[in-house]
Design a protein around this motif. Structure first.
Motif, short mmCIF file in Angstrom:
data_model
loop_
_atom_site.label_atom_id
_atom_site.label_comp_id
_atom_site.label_asym_id
_atom_site.label_seq_id
_atom_site.Cartn_x
_atom_site.Cartn_y
_atom_site.Cartn_z
N GLN A 17 0.83 -1.21 0.00
CA GLN A 17 0.00 0.00 0.00
C GLN A 17 0.86 1.25 0.00
O GLN A 17 1.63 1.51 0.92
N ILE A 18 0.71 2.04 -1.08
CA ILE A 18 1.45 3.30 -1.21
C ILE A 18 0.48 4.43 -1.53
O ILE A 18 0.39 5.42 -0.82
N GLY A 19 -0.25 4.29 -2.64
CA GLY A 19 -1.14 5.37 -3.07
C GLY A 19 -2.33 4.83 -3.86
O GLY A 19 -2.79 3.71 -3.65
N GLY A 20 -2.78 5.64 -4.82
CA GLY A 20 -4.01 5.33 -5.54
C GLY A 20 -3.97 4.06 -6.36
O GLY A 20 -5.00 3.41 -6.54
N ILE A 21 -2.79 3.67 -6.88
CA ILE A 21 -2.73 2.48 -7.72
C ILE A 21 -2.96 1.23 -6.87
O ILE A 21 -3.46 0.22 -7.37
N TYR A 22 -2.66 1.30 -5.59
CA TYR A 22 -2.99 0.19 -4.67
C TYR A 22 -4.50 -0.03 -4.67
O TYR A 22 -4.98 -1.16 -4.78
N THR A 23 -5.25 1.07 -4.56
CA THR A 23 -6.71 0.97 -4.59
C THR A 23 -7.18 0.46 -5.95
O THR A 23 -8.10 -0.36 -6.03
N TYR A 24 -6.54 0.94 -7.00
CA TYR A 24 -6.88 0.51 -8.36
C TYR A 24 -6.73 -1.01 -8.50
O TYR A 24 -7.66 -1.71 -8.92
N VAL A 25 -5.57 -1.53 -8.14
CA VAL A 25 -5.31 -2.96 -8.29
C VAL A 25 -6.22 -3.78 -7.38
O VAL A 25 -6.78 -4.80 -7.78
N THR A 183 0.17 0.68 -18.79
CA THR A 183 -0.75 1.72 -18.35
C THR A 183 0.02 2.72 -17.51
O THR A 183 0.64 2.35 -16.51
N THR A 184 -0.01 3.98 -17.93
CA THR A 184 0.57 5.03 -17.10
C THR A 184 -0.58 5.79 -16.44
O THR A 184 -1.47 6.32 -17.11
N HIS A 185 -0.58 5.77 -15.12
CA HIS A 185 -1.65 6.43 -14.35
C HIS A 185 -1.32 7.90 -14.09
O HIS A 185 -2.20 8.68 -13.76
N ALA A 186 -0.05 8.23 -14.24
CA ALA A 186 0.44 9.61 -14.10
C ALA A 186 1.88 9.60 -14.57
O ALA A 186 2.62 8.67 -14.27
N THR A 187 2.30 10.61 -15.29
CA THR A 187 3.68 10.62 -15.76
C THR A 187 4.62 11.14 -14.68
O THR A 187 4.23 11.98 -13.85
N SER A 188 5.85 10.65 -14.69
CA SER A 188 6.84 11.09 -13.70
C SER A 188 7.07 12.59 -13.80
O SER A 188 7.11 13.31 -12.79
N LEU A 189 7.23 13.07 -15.04
CA LEU A 189 7.48 14.50 -15.22
C LEU A 189 6.28 15.33 -14.79
O LEU A 189 6.43 16.41 -14.23
N GLY A 190 5.09 14.84 -15.05
CA GLY A 190 3.89 15.57 -14.66
C GLY A 190 3.84 15.83 -13.17
O GLY A 190 3.48 16.93 -12.72
N ARG A 191 4.21 14.81 -12.37
CA ARG A 191 4.20 14.96 -10.91
C ARG A 191 5.13 16.09 -10.46
O ARG A 191 4.83 16.83 -9.53
N TYR A 192 6.29 16.20 -11.13
CA TYR A 192 7.26 17.23 -10.75
C TYR A 192 6.88 18.60 -11.29
O TYR A 192 6.97 19.61 -10.58
N LEU A 193 6.48 18.65 -12.54
CA LEU A 193 6.25 19.94 -13.17
C LEU A 193 5.00 20.64 -12.65
O LEU A 193 4.98 21.86 -12.51
N ALA A 194 3.95 19.87 -12.38
CA ALA A 194 2.68 20.48 -11.97
C ALA A 194 2.83 21.36 -10.73
O ALA A 194 2.20 22.42 -10.63
N SER A 195 3.65 20.91 -9.79
CA SER A 195 3.79 21.66 -8.53
C SER A 195 4.90 22.70 -8.57
O SER A 195 5.06 23.47 -7.62
N ASN A 196 5.65 22.75 -9.66
CA ASN A 196 6.79 23.67 -9.72
C ASN A 196 6.76 24.65 -10.89
O ASN A 196 7.57 25.58 -10.92
N GLY A 493 -7.99 10.22 -9.68
CA GLY A 493 -8.53 10.66 -8.40
C GLY A 493 -9.43 9.63 -7.75
O GLY A 493 -10.65 9.78 -7.76
N TYR A 494 -8.82 8.58 -7.20
CA TYR A 494 -9.60 7.54 -6.52
C TYR A 494 -10.29 8.08 -5.27
O TYR A 494 -11.43 7.73 -4.97
N ALA A 495 -9.57 8.93 -4.51
CA ALA A 495 -10.12 9.39 -3.24
C ALA A 495 -11.44 10.14 -3.42
O ALA A 495 -12.42 9.83 -2.74
N TRP A 579 -15.96 -2.06 -12.43
CA TRP A 579 -14.98 -2.85 -13.18
C TRP A 579 -15.64 -3.88 -14.07
O TRP A 579 -15.07 -4.28 -15.09
N SER A 580 -16.82 -4.32 -13.72
CA SER A 580 -17.50 -5.29 -14.58
C SER A 580 -17.75 -4.71 -15.96
O SER A 580 -17.79 -5.45 -16.95
#
Length: 604
Positions: A17-25, A183-196, A493-495, A579-580
């Motif tokens: 368990q880390i983040g949203g992909i845990y809930t996804y799987v 499947t990419t649920h979010a890009t690595s660069l997107g996570r960094y760039l969006a907040s900076n 946005g699973y939450a 999911w069905s």
């Protein structure tokens, strides 16, 4: 697809368990197990402390190609486990691979990575080393599995995110007989760039991915992610915004956009309201235990807001939420409002232990409840005897009905329960200061009695066995009044999705995939169930102003009606989130992967 097709889903969050992909799987696994049965496997990293919680190993291996491949990996000296993931509604078979491999083998992997893909991993870190180790063992496993399997057996490997997909490009280079989906649920660069980067979403087409990856020190992981997307037979993502990122950062337009889903539809009508009342009582008990020793909060005048998610202070909108909640407190104090708001912040952070005073407060509250029940049990018959006796028409003096022992017990319990200090802002001792605590201290959100807004920061996952709430996360969600998720970067946005599906009104943002879905598919913009903060083009300051207004409107509605209606979604919307139904979209992608992997066969 052939009925006996083997499907492997590889994700870093399997049994981890880390983040949203845990809930996804976790939410997807029951539907996939129903459809594919024993031909469906999940593959993830093996971390002993986490695996021991919900992983049951299979000790005895048979003579199947899968077992022979596992035994072969073990013979090479690598740590690999086969077993079951003990989920509430399914028991999918899982393969867990220890991502920590010997230095000699890791150095050979890094050498091959440079020779074959021109990716330098010399300036590595713990996570990248683990990703490369996991990728190498995964590659060896799938290669051996193919060798042991009949040539007519179809096998699909579905990789999620760059951390699980380090083997993908090399499998393609070696032409291993396996169809691949990434499947990419979010890009690595997107996570960094969006907040900076200011106006990030407007500037996506202008970025040079390699320059930005180098600037933020993530060149190796960005290249791994880019190569996974390049060599996968099929590329999938979860929202239009992430699809735009894929074209720029990964150099490929996704073949399909499939949003995330849930396994089972939540209850409707009276069930949702009953669950809310039951779970709110548990939250009430926790809040009373924490606050009553210092001062009283009236449950009927208190609203519970919460925000949760991976600890990304800016991307998850924690900064905007805290600024808005601070302004809300100032306004409620100015109005002399009787309404209180408790904001829960649920986000996993390193901590030493639960604060002793939090545990003591809960223990003493429970002891006080026990004594009250004991007094009630003894007092009841005495009142009855008094009322039915000769003096029955007179109101009894309750103090005279309580003996000295009960009075002493009560006084001692009350003395132990009360304290002069303020209720703690955080429930755990963190290993270091973080932005959430720093803001609360700076803004004066320290749970003063005169403030209308209180903050409880819970830096751990909520699970019934370990949490202070004695409830599961979704039960906690049902017991709250409002979920707050004004994210700056949230490809799906699973939450917020889980929150509104379980009956709790929610605030999301227009850059969230679910926020976009709610506005377009569900046509819910403007109602009281889903509020959308505009973050795509608004500044953070403007978002804070809008969120503060949403909070005030919410509280004004409560003060007018003394009731918060539960959220309900149309059946058509609920169906589209299950999911069905969503699995059928992935079925199409799996067929496409098989077609691209072996186009000459003409089977698909």
């Amino acid at each position: 697809m052939k009925p006996d097709t083997l499907l492997f889903e590889i994700a870093w969050e399997v049994c981890n368990q880390i983040g949203g992909i845990y809930t996804y799987v976790k939410s997807k696994a029951p539907a996939m197990t129903d459809i594919y049965g024993d031909n469906y496997f999940l593959v993830g990293p093996y971390f002993h402390e986490k695996a021991k919680l919900d992983f049951r190993p299979i000790r005895e291996l048979d003579n199947s190609p899968l077992s022979r491949a596992i035994l072969y990996i073990r013979s090479l000296g690598y740590d690999i486990h086969l077993g079951y993931w003990l989920l509430e509604e399914a028991r999918p078979r899982v393969i867990l691979i220890n991502p920590i491999i010997p230095n000699k083998a890791l150095n050979e992997v890094k050498t091959a990575l440079w020779q074959h893909q021109e990716i330098s991993a010399l300036e590595s870190n713990v996570l990248l080393d683990q990703v490369l180790g996991f990728g190498e063992v995964s590659r060896l496993f799938f290669t051996k599995l193919i060798e042991e399997t009949d040539i007519n057996q179809d096998i699909i490997a579905h990789f999620h995110e760059w951390m699980s997909a380090a083997a993908l490009a090399e499998l393609a280079r070696q032409q291993v007989r396996i169809a691949t989906v990434f499947t990419t649920h979010a890009t690595s660069l997107g996570r960094y760039l969006a907040s900076n980067e200011d106006q990030y979403f407007c500037k996506i087409p202008t970025y040079n991915w390699q320059q930005k990856a180098r600037e933020y020190g993530i060149e190796a992981q960005a290249q791994l992610e880019r190569n996974a997307a390049k060599y996968a037979n099929v590329l999938v993502t979860n929202s239009e915004s992430t699809a735009a990122e894929c074209e720029v950062f990964l150099g490929r337009k996704p073949d399909s956009i499939v949003h995330s889903g849930i396994h089972r539809k939540p209850g409707v009508g009276y069930e949702v309201f009953e669950w809310h009342l039951q779970n709110r009582q548990k939250i009430d008990a926790f809040v009373k235990a924490l606050f009553s020793p210092s001062y009283q909060l009236r449950s009927d005048k208190t609203l519970y807001f919460f925000t949760s998610g991976r600890y990304e202070f800016y991307n998850k909108g924690f900064d905007v939420t805290l600024q808005a909640i601070a302004r809300l407190n100032e306004e409620l104090v100015r109005r002399k409002s009787e309404t209180n708001v408790v904001l829960f912040i649920i986000s996993k952070q390193p901590f030493h232990n639960i604060k002793p005073d939090v545990l003591e407060a809960r223990q003493r509250f429970q002891e006080l409840q026990r004594i009250c029940k004991m007094i009630s049990a003894k007092l009841g018959p005495r009142i009855y005897a008094n009322v039915t006796g000769a003096e029955g028409r007179k109101l009894p003096d309750l103090n005279q009905l309580i003996d000295d022992d009960l009075q002493m017990t009560w006084r001692q319990a009350l003395a132990n329960f009360k304290r002069k200090s303020l209720p703690p802002t955080t429930t755990h001792h963190l290993t270091g200061q973080d932005d959430i605590l720093a803001f609360c201290q700076q803004a004066g959100l320290t749970n003063n009695e005169g403030d209308n807004v209180k903050v409880i920061y819970h830096p751990d996952f909520i699970e019934r066995v370990t949490s202070l709430f004695s409830m599961e996360y979704l039960e906690f969600v049902r017991g709250c009044h409002l979920g707050v998720f004004p994210s700056l970067y949230e490809p799906w946005g699973y939450a917020p999705m889980e929150t509104v599906l379980h009956g709790t009104p929610v605030v999301t943002s227009d850059v969230s995939g679910f926020g976009h879905f709610a506005r377009q598919a569900a046509e819910m913009e403007g109602n009281n169930e889903v509020k959308v903060v505009k973050r795509r083009e608004q500044s953070s300051e403007q978002a804070v102003i809008q969120l503060t207004e949403i909070f005030l409107e919410f509280i004004e509605d409560f003060e007018s009606h003394q009731y918060i209606p539960r959220a309900t979604l149309p059946k058509s919307v609920l169906d589209s989130l299950c999911w069905s139904e969503l699995q059928k979209r992935y079925e199409e992608n799996y067929k496409l992967a098989l077609l691209r992997y072996q186009p000459v066969a003409g089977l698909y």
